[in-house]
Design a protein around this motif. Structure first.
Motif, PDB file in Angstrom:
ATOM      1  N   THR A  20      77.210  54.716  46.598  1.00 61.28           N
ATOM      2  CA  THR A  20      78.129  55.854  46.620  1.00 61.28           C
ATOM      3  C   THR A  20      79.393  55.591  45.815  1.00 61.28           C
ATOM      4  O   THR A  20      79.938  56.515  45.213  1.00 61.28           O
ATOM      5  CB  THR A  20      78.517  56.250  48.067  1.00 61.28           C
ATOM      6  N   GLY A  23      78.520  56.210  42.343  1.00 65.52           N
ATOM      7  CA  GLY A  23      78.261  57.645  42.225  1.00 65.52           C
ATOM      8  C   GLY A  23      79.545  58.446  42.132  1.00 65.52           C
ATOM      9  O   GLY A  23      79.682  59.356  41.311  1.00 65.52           O
ATOM     10  N   GLU A  24      80.514  58.080  42.955  1.00 65.92           N
ATOM     11  CA  GLU A  24      81.791  58.802  42.929  1.00 65.92           C
ATOM     12  C   GLU A  24      82.533  58.561  41.626  1.00 65.92           C
ATOM     13  O   GLU A  24      83.157  59.471  41.067  1.00 65.92           O
ATOM     14  CB  GLU A  24      82.639  58.395  44.130  1.00 65.92           C
ATOM     15  N   PHE A  26      81.128  57.967  38.795  1.00 62.84           N
ATOM     16  CA  PHE A  26      80.416  58.777  37.797  1.00 62.84           C
ATOM     17  C   PHE A  26      80.868  60.238  37.877  1.00 62.84           C
ATOM     18  O   PHE A  26      81.154  60.876  36.857  1.00 62.84           O
ATOM     19  CB  PHE A  26      78.907  58.651  38.038  1.00 62.84           C
TER      20      PHE A  26
END
Lengths: 499, 499
Positions: A20, A23-24, A26
């Motif tokens: 995560t 992901g954040e 990104f």
């Protein structure tokens, strides 16, 4: 069938299988790209509207192939940039190609919210906020139609909304058709104008009614259905042994922007006991303007209405409301199946809020939130101004067009659809020659190709009836200025000058 | 009909009617809220899954009313926070309520991109990138089905995909039905298992075929269609004078996760010349795993397939592929109307890329991009791992369940659907008492209410056939860990202990 123990080795369950934090990070990067290269450039008039590539070239530029292994973040960010770079900028002030255009930041924020929530408004349980917003927005749209009660649901586009109307109309008249199909029914007759949207034909085919049973009623020279012709068609169809069922009047036809005379059509429907549906996908937003709502006078007499705020109100694709005057639960009885895994009756809350069974869909997108946020941001007044500005911009363009040589109107516009031919100097004065129309019909496609290759603007064209290809200019985006409209005319002239 | 000159005053065209600088600032703020309070909290296991409010309380908290005037930025930002706060966190590792769950950051980025582009992939002209991506993604999905050619389109959900299948099947057998409707056709027979999705019934009603003409074929005790029963049903329907047309086999039923035996069903279809559709909306993603694709053995023999990557692959709502083995243009012939304002034949590029007319919709959402980005990010291998991890997690939960008292399986799971009853201590040992099942049927709804009010997790329940309410646990989210699964069992025990 039991999983071999090896499976656990490759996918240990101790840790989350998603990173995560990465992901954040990104998402942060993507968002800055979106804002700079999507939102800002998309609305910047100094940018091109599109960067045309031939399909094969674009396939290679995008490196479309999907492979076994994933890619690193930098590569993926570049892909996001490429997507934006080679896509058409529908938010650009010189994109006039469709009935939607422009970019509203509030509505876009609503769309981002919707995507982040990622749920379906079929039950209150998994979408409490979205269900209540849908309820509120639909009630507000119905109020503008002139109904203090009723029902409705968001559908995936105006075509589907029109199809729901046909289905509900069939069900009201022949409730047994739901279980037994069309076989025991008389041959049904559906009526819509020659200028109506093609979804009426698509719907008739899908519903097992057949395109031959759609009777296209003659229109006047402005594209409006002639009520007396409707009456005649109904009589003719009855005489042939079919049973008239459903009339679709159009408020704002796709090409000409014509508004059918609803009151007179409602009289015909009342006389014959027919369902009156108003396809106001395009023109419905005129109801917001005290100055323009007269175009839809009589709409409160309809049984159902299609209204797409994703067009003139810039809510974003898709937002299509199917509105129903009935408040007896017809929509639920027509479409509901009561799947026990979703619509349990022994829930602890008021299950009338589990509205999903009103739709032929199961999972549905939550299309109400983005409209709700936009409405909160600009108010009913702001929405009305948007509609009126679009109308004013069209009037300005119309006046300028009349002052310039070579622009010939297909007709005086009643609404926002400005339909015209550009006659290049080489064809002027030859209006009576036998090849004139044939040659003129090739002008719009050639100008269109040139403007796309240049990337300067986009506008649609089409032939219609006996008319050869003409442009249909649509201005919905409030970011469009007088300068853009002058540019539009200059550009058409320049691109068409030597044809 | 001309606009009174006053209109120009209130909406001057010299300046843009949108404040893009303020809009961009708003989007920046919203994005930070989305990231903190949407994405991060949504995936944070220490947060609640939902913050339950009664509908009337929530209506007031949200201040839903839409007014004449717009609101300031701070107020709007607070509204965005409220939307996130009171919505269900479907990305949370303890949200198990639907066949979708989880939040994939790459797919979400793809959704944000799609929303920013705001266009419809009906023509190459306005969606060049999106049209090519759709083409690529559909080809890849077909390849996994086992087809080297074919056709397809994204539809707004699996229900619509199933309906497209029925419609194309009808059209192939009776092309004239498109124009003439069902009246000249024999009464058609559709076949699906007792465990099939309810969209088959909804579709039969919408298509004018009727729910009575859907013949639900008996399943074995694991929920799989019995091919011999299908054969018998077909014979029976023929004997009654109807014409069998279409068989829908299910790969991954909604509740039990059962996979129909496709090869045997394909044999029956071949024998009778019936269209074989496979509803693999849920189970299709198992095709990605070399270890699990045997569950769909024979799927290449289907005429059409529904596959929803928005479920197991976490692409985001909605992403439903309707795949067709036919490569002769059947989809276009079945649905195409060739609207001249959109699908002009005299465009300067290859108009076979204007794929929109393959759909009964007009404007459509571009559902391919988000899947394409996700696929690029994790690769086919990463997608396969996701499916296998979901499978492993289910196996782990199953083992743990067997070790604990009070958990009773409805059946051994074949896939990811883990269906079970929790028997509270007060009911244990009373399995033979006459009130046992009635009392047990009230346990799941009560536990569900308690978990929602607590906000600790969400899981679905339903009755089915002779089974009283049981839980259906679904783990698709790779963020789910062993700890979450242990918590799940603890929580069910705790909430159900004193019932």
């Amino acid at each position: 069938m039991a999983e071999p123990s090896g499976a656990g080795d490759s996918t240990p369950l101790e840790c989350p299988g998603l990173d995560t934090a990465a992901g954040e990070e990104f998402l942060q990067e993507v968002f800055q790209i979106l804002l700079q290269e999507g939102v800002r450039k998309s609305t910047d008039v100094t940018q091109k509207v599109c960067d045309w590539k031939e399909p094969q070239e674009l396939r290679e530029l995008l490196d479309l192939e999907l492979r076994s292994d994933g890619e690193g973040q930098e590569r993926l960010l570049q892909r996001c940039r490429d997507v934006l770079r080679f896509s058409v900028r529908t938010g650009h002030p010189r994109f006039f190609n469709q009935l939607f255009s422009g970019l509203d930041h509030h509505a876009l924020a609503g769309r981002f919210l919707t995507e982040t929530l990622n749920t379906s408004p079929y039950t209150y349980e998994v979408a409490p906020v979205l269900v209540l917003m849908e309820e509120q927005v639909l009630a507000k749209l119905r109020e503008l139609v002139g109904w203090s009660s009723g029902d409705g649901i968001f559908a995936p586009g105006g075509s589907m909304s029109n199809m729901l109307a046909m289905n509900v109309a069939r069900f009201r008249r022949f409730p047994e058709s739901r279980s037994r199909g069309n076989w025991d029914l008389p041959r049904l007759g559906l009526f819509a104008s020659q200028e109506s949207h093609y979804s009426i034909l698509k719907g008739a085919a899908l519903l097992g009614i057949g395109t031959d049973n759609v009777h296209l009623v003659r229109t006047d020279q402005r594209g409006k259905m002639i009520p007396e012709e409707l009456e005649k068609e109904i009589q003719r169809v009855k005489a042939e042994g079919s049973e008239p069922l459903f009339v679709c009047a159009t408020s704002g036809t796709t090409v000409l922007g014509a508004f059918d005379p609803l009151d007179a059509i409602a009289d015909v429907c009342a006389r014959h006991g027919l369902w009156l549906h108003v396809d106001a996908a395009w023109g419905g937003s005129a109801l917001l303007s005290p100055r323009l709502r007269h175009l839809l006078a009589g709409i409160h007499r309809a049984d159902s209405v299609t209204w797409n705020p994703h067009k003139l109100l810039m809510v974003g694709l898709q937002c299509s409301a199917f509105l129903l005057r009935d408040s007896s639960g017809l929509l639920q009885r027509c479409h509901g199946v009561g799947a026990s895994y979703l619509f349990q009756r022994d829930k602890f809350y008021d299950v009338s809020l589990d509205t999903g069974d009103k739709s032929p869909q199961c999972g549905r997108r939550a299309d109400g939130l983005k409209l709700w946020i936009l409405w909160k941001a600009v108010g009913t007044r702001g929405l009305a101004q948007r509609v009126e500005r679009a109308f004013s911009a069209t009037r300005y363009l119309l006046e300028q067009m009349k002052r310039r040589e070579g622009f010939q109107l297909v007709m005086e516009p009643e609404f926002i659809n400005l339909c015209f031919w550009f006659i290049p100097p080489s064809l002027r004065g030859q209006e009576n020659s036998p090849e004139f129309w044939e040659k003129l019909g090739k002008v719009a496609p050639t100008i269109k190709e040139k403007m796309i290759r240049r990337g300067s603007m986009m506008v649609g064209y089409q032939p219609q009836g006996s008319h050869v290809n003409f442009f249909r200019q649509i201005i919905t985006n409030p970011a469009v200025t007088r300068q853009d409209l002058d540019f539009f005319l200059d550009e058409i002239q320049e691109l068409g000058w030597d044809l």
